[in-house]
Design a protein around this motif. Structure first.
Motif, PDB file in Angstrom:
ATOM      1  N   LEU A  55       6.455  64.208 -50.649  1.00 23.55           N
ATOM      2  CA  LEU A  55       6.934  63.164 -51.546  1.00 23.55           C
ATOM      3  C   LEU A  55       5.948  62.908 -52.684  1.00 23.55           C
ATOM      4  CD1 LEU A  55       8.305  60.563 -48.955  1.00 23.55           C
ATOM      5  CD2 LEU A  55       9.608  62.247 -50.273  1.00 23.55           C
ATOM      6  N   GLY A  56       6.509  62.406 -53.792  1.00 24.25           N
ATOM      7  CA  GLY A  56       5.684  62.032 -54.926  1.00 24.25           C
ATOM      8  C   GLY A  56       5.710  63.056 -56.042  1.00 24.25           C
ATOM      9  N   LEU A  57       4.884  62.813 -57.038  1.00 25.41           N
ATOM     10  CA  LEU A  57       4.773  63.692 -58.196  1.00 25.41           C
ATOM     11  C   LEU A  57       3.875  64.874 -57.861  1.00 25.41           C
ATOM     12  CD1 LEU A  57       5.215  64.145 -61.304  1.00 25.41           C
ATOM     13  CD2 LEU A  57       3.080  62.871 -61.633  1.00 25.41           C
ATOM     14  N   ARG A  58       4.415  66.083 -57.993  1.00 26.03           N
ATOM     15  CA  ARG A  58       3.633  67.271 -57.690  1.00 26.03           C
ATOM     16  C   ARG A  58       4.279  68.490 -58.335  1.00 26.03           C
ATOM     17  NH1 ARG A  58       2.894  67.432 -51.799  1.00 26.03           N
ATOM     18  NH2 ARG A  58       2.009  69.502 -52.141  1.00 26.03           N
ATOM     19  N   ASP A  59       3.552  69.589 -58.310  1.00 27.66           N
ATOM     20  CA  ASP A  59       4.096  70.852 -58.813  1.00 27.66           C
ATOM     21  C   ASP A  59       4.821  71.551 -57.665  1.00 27.66           C
ATOM     22  OD1 ASP A  59       4.661  73.272 -59.969  1.00 27.66           O
ATOM     23  OD2 ASP A  59       2.684  73.536 -60.867  1.00 27.66           O
ATOM     24  N   PHE A  60       6.125  71.734 -57.827  1.00 29.89           N
ATOM     25  CA  PHE A  60       6.946  72.355 -56.785  1.00 29.89           C
ATOM     26  C   PHE A  60       7.143  73.849 -57.029  1.00 29.89           C
ATOM     27  CE2 PHE A  60       7.880  67.930 -56.022  1.00 29.89           C
ATOM     28  CZ  PHE A  60       8.001  67.877 -54.641  1.00 29.89           C
ATOM     29  N   ALA A  61       6.215  74.472 -57.752  1.00 27.33           N
ATOM     30  CA  ALA A  61       6.307  75.912 -58.007  1.00 27.33           C
ATOM     31  C   ALA A  61       6.496  76.744 -56.741  1.00 27.33           C
ATOM     32  CB  ALA A  61       5.076  76.382 -58.781  1.00 27.33           C
ATOM     33  N   PRO A  62       5.866  76.396 -55.600  1.00 28.78           N
ATOM     34  CA  PRO A  62       6.075  77.210 -54.386  1.00 28.78           C
ATOM     35  C   PRO A  62       7.518  77.208 -53.893  1.00 28.78           C
ATOM     36  CG  PRO A  62       4.120  75.832 -54.164  1.00 28.78           C
ATOM     37  CD  PRO A  62       4.843  75.358 -55.385  1.00 28.78           C
ATOM     38  N   PHE A  63       8.320  76.242 -54.357  1.00 28.72           N
ATOM     39  CA  PHE A  63       9.694  76.109 -53.874  1.00 28.72           C
ATOM     40  C   PHE A  63      10.726  76.360 -54.976  1.00 28.72           C
ATOM     41  CE2 PHE A  63       6.929  73.215 -51.474  1.00 28.72           C
ATOM     42  CZ  PHE A  63       7.132  73.677 -50.189  1.00 28.72           C
ATOM     43  N   THR A  94       7.674  73.013 -63.491  1.00 28.70           N
ATOM     44  CA  THR A  94       8.103  72.857 -62.101  1.00 28.70           C
ATOM     45  C   THR A  94       7.536  71.569 -61.498  1.00 28.70           C
ATOM     46  OG1 THR A  94       6.281  74.344 -61.480  1.00 28.70           O
ATOM     47  CG2 THR A  94       8.481  75.301 -61.633  1.00 28.70           C
ATOM     48  N   ILE A  95       7.055  70.677 -62.341  1.00 34.41           N
ATOM     49  CA  ILE A  95       6.558  69.386 -61.883  1.00 34.41           C
ATOM     50  C   ILE A  95       7.747  68.440 -61.721  1.00 34.41           C
ATOM     51  CG2 ILE A  95       5.111  67.396 -62.424  1.00 34.41           C
ATOM     52  CD1 ILE A  95       3.299  69.286 -63.993  1.00 34.41           C
ATOM     53  N   ARG A  96       7.859  67.854 -60.552  1.00 31.97           N
ATOM     54  CA  ARG A  96       8.954  66.941 -60.236  1.00 31.97           C
ATOM     55  C   ARG A  96       8.418  65.780 -59.413  1.00 31.97           C
ATOM     56  NH1 ARG A  96      10.721  69.956 -63.447  1.00 31.97           N
ATOM     57  NH2 ARG A  96      12.641  71.198 -63.375  1.00 31.97           N
ATOM     58  N   THR A  97       9.190  64.705 -59.342  1.00 31.91           N
ATOM     59  CA  THR A  97       8.864  63.579 -58.466  1.00 31.91           C
ATOM     60  C   THR A  97       9.902  63.530 -57.354  1.00 31.91           C
ATOM     61  OG1 THR A  97       7.886  62.315 -60.290  1.00 31.91           O
ATOM     62  CG2 THR A  97       8.473  61.106 -58.298  1.00 31.91           C
ATOM     63  N   LEU A  98       9.488  63.869 -56.142  1.00 34.82           N
ATOM     64  CA  LEU A  98      10.378  63.849 -54.980  1.00 34.82           C
ATOM     65  C   LEU A  98      10.352  62.447 -54.394  1.00 34.82           C
ATOM     66  CD1 LEU A  98      12.206  65.571 -53.160  1.00 34.82           C
ATOM     67  CD2 LEU A  98      10.192  66.091 -51.767  1.00 34.82           C
ATOM     68  N   LEU A  99      11.506  61.783 -54.376  1.00 34.61           N
ATOM     69  CA  LEU A  99      11.609  60.383 -53.975  1.00 34.61           C
ATOM     70  C   LEU A  99      12.033  60.204 -52.523  1.00 34.61           C
ATOM     71  CD1 LEU A  99      13.525  59.268 -57.182  1.00 34.61           C
ATOM     72  CD2 LEU A  99      11.101  58.870 -56.709  1.00 34.61           C
ATOM     73  N   GLN A 100      12.746  61.167 -51.982  1.00 28.41           N
ATOM     74  CA  GLN A 100      13.275  61.054 -50.616  1.00 28.41           C
ATOM     75  C   GLN A 100      13.465  62.441 -50.044  1.00 28.41           C
ATOM     76  OE1 GLN A 100      17.142  59.200 -50.439  1.00 28.41           O
ATOM     77  NE2 GLN A 100      17.147  59.013 -48.214  1.00 28.41           N
ATOM     78  N   CYS A 101      13.116  62.617 -48.784  1.00 26.34           N
ATOM     79  CA  CYS A 101      13.330  63.891 -48.096  1.00 26.34           C
ATOM     80  C   CYS A 101      13.426  63.570 -46.607  1.00 26.34           C
ATOM     81  CB  CYS A 101      12.191  64.855 -48.391  1.00 26.34           C
ATOM     82  SG  CYS A 101      12.484  66.547 -47.832  1.00 26.34           S
ATOM     83  N   GLU A 102      14.640  63.322 -46.126  1.00 30.83           N
ATOM     84  CA  GLU A 102      14.864  62.830 -44.770  1.00 30.83           C
ATOM     85  C   GLU A 102      15.998  63.593 -44.093  1.00 30.83           C
ATOM     86  OE1 GLU A 102      13.720  58.150 -45.805  1.00 30.83           O
ATOM     87  OE2 GLU A 102      15.788  58.725 -45.324  1.00 30.83           O
ATOM     88  N   ALA A 103      15.818  63.893 -42.819  1.00 28.76           N
ATOM     89  CA  ALA A 103      16.854  64.566 -42.027  1.00 28.76           C
ATOM     90  C   ALA A 103      17.329  63.657 -40.903  1.00 28.76           C
ATOM     91  CB  ALA A 103      16.316  65.875 -41.449  1.00 28.76           C
ATOM     92  N   ARG A 104      18.619  63.738 -40.584  1.00 26.71           N
ATOM     93  CA  ARG A 104      19.157  62.972 -39.461  1.00 26.71           C
ATOM     94  C   ARG A 104      20.382  63.697 -38.920  1.00 26.71           C
ATOM     95  NH1 ARG A 104      23.431  58.983 -40.657  1.00 26.71           N
ATOM     96  NH2 ARG A 104      24.292  59.464 -42.717  1.00 26.71           N
ATOM     97  N   ARG A 105      20.624  63.492 -37.634  1.00 24.05           N
ATOM     98  CA  ARG A 105      21.834  64.033 -37.015  1.00 24.05           C
ATOM     99  C   ARG A 105      22.897  62.945 -37.069  1.00 24.05           C
ATOM    100  NH1 ARG A 105      22.240  68.521 -33.907  1.00 24.05           N
ATOM    101  NH2 ARG A 105      20.007  68.521 -33.436  1.00 24.05           N
ATOM    102  N   VAL A 106      24.024  63.237 -37.698  1.00 21.80           N
ATOM    103  CA  VAL A 106      25.036  62.213 -37.921  1.00 21.80           C
ATOM    104  C   VAL A 106      26.078  62.230 -36.812  1.00 21.80           C
ATOM    105  CG1 VAL A 106      24.697  62.232 -40.416  1.00 21.80           C
ATOM    106  CG2 VAL A 106      26.386  63.755 -39.412  1.00 21.80           C
ATOM    107  N   ALA A 107      26.706  61.088 -36.598  1.00 20.10           N
ATOM    108  CA  ALA A 107      27.727  60.945 -35.556  1.00 20.10           C
ATOM    109  C   ALA A 107      29.092  61.305 -36.137  1.00 20.10           C
ATOM    110  CB  ALA A 107      27.723  59.513 -35.023  1.00 20.10           C
TER     111      ALA A 107
END
Length: 292
Positions: A153-161, A170-183
């Motif tokens: 999360l946060g401001l970083r260089d996402f060149a590896p991805f 390739t600089i971006r600000t990632l605000l959310q990155c969450e996984a869940r199993r939905v019903a």
């Protein structure tokens, strides 16, 4: 009377499209929309569309946004009705309105939210949904995937991805990155990724990295090493397009739209580093216009 700007909120099943962007000899979302808008508007030149996220081939959208400058005599409600009758069933214009001053579907956006959907060994796949979900013959731990995502999360260089493009940052600000199993009766795992913008293949690459950690195939230390790299990481799997969907694009308040659009053109830098781009943010991979 000249032209005025219209905003289109739309959804599409990307299965049979060669992405958003118009390409000669290929069926694309932009191509279908531009063809019918031009016919309905009766303009001498093809209608040009600007989109929030230029999705890749096979990527879906539930909350895509585009704008087009059309003759001011066009009525938004009538235009929507005619598009709904004309467009193929895998594109739906959900809302069509006159855009407020300063609106730009691409540069006025403040964030984009994608969801990548997965079935693992604990899931109960529904064959009717197979075109929207990727199946992995692995046991996945959504909590572990979320913990891994929090490290990015946060401001970083996402060149590896990202798939690098000449002259694009390739600089971006990632605000959310969450996984869940939905019903949902299937036990689908939804990985939600939200950022101010995305570069090419970013969401699918992030998903591949988090699947590797969530399955125990790779460690958190591996993820840290990948994320610290200067270039795209060959050890990260880019996941198939079918599991990815652009769910939502958020915009600044109407009175801040023009200011936001100007800011989105600014050069991006990391806090303690040199300038890392030679031009504006190429902002969803799916930059600002890619599918992620």
């Amino acid at each position: 009377m000249g032209d005025r700007r219209f905003r289109l909120d739309l959804s599409y099943d990307g299965t049979h499209f060669h992405g958003w962007a118009m390409q000669p000899g290929q069926r694309t979302v932009e191509g279908e929309l531009a063809t019918w808008l031009t016919r309905i508007a009766g303009t001498a030149q093809p209608v040009r569309l600007v989109v929030a996220g230029r999705t890749d081939a096979g990527v879906h959208a539930r909350g895509q946004v585009a704008h087009a400058d059309l003759p001011a005599t066009m009525d938004a409600a009538e235009l929507k009705r005619r598009l709904l009758r004309a467009l193929p069933p895998d594109i739906v214009v959900r809302r069509l309105t006159v855009a407020p001053p300063g609106f730009d579907a691409r540069f006025a956006a403040i964030w984009r939210r994608y969801v990548y959907r997965l079935w693992d060994l604990s899931s109960h796949p529904d064959p009717l949904l197979r075109g929207m979900v990727t199946t992995k013959s692995l046991d996945l731990d959504p909590e572990l995937m979320t913990a891994a995502g929090s490290r990015l999360l946060g401001l970083r260089d996402f060149a590896p991805f990202c798939r690098r493009r000449e002259g694009a940052t390739t600089i971006r600000t990632l605000l959310q990155c969450e996984a869940r199993r939905v019903a949902d009766g299937c036990g689908t795992i939804e990985l939600t990724v939200r950022a101010d913008a995305f570069c090419h293949s970013m969401v699918r690459s992030l998903t591949g990295a988090l699947v590797a950690v969530g399955s125990g195939t790779q460690s958190m230390d591996w993820l840290d090493e990948v994320a610290a790299g200067p270039t795209r990481a060959g050890s990260v799997t880019v996941m198939p397009a079918r599991g990815l969907c652009l769910e939502q694009v958020a915009y600044a308040p109407d009175h801040e739209l023009a200011q936001r659009a100007r800011a989105a053109h600014a050069r991006r830098t990391l806090p303690a580093g040199p300038e890392t781009t030679t031009g504006p943010v190429d902002s969803d991979d799916c930059g600002c216009g890619f599918e992620g």
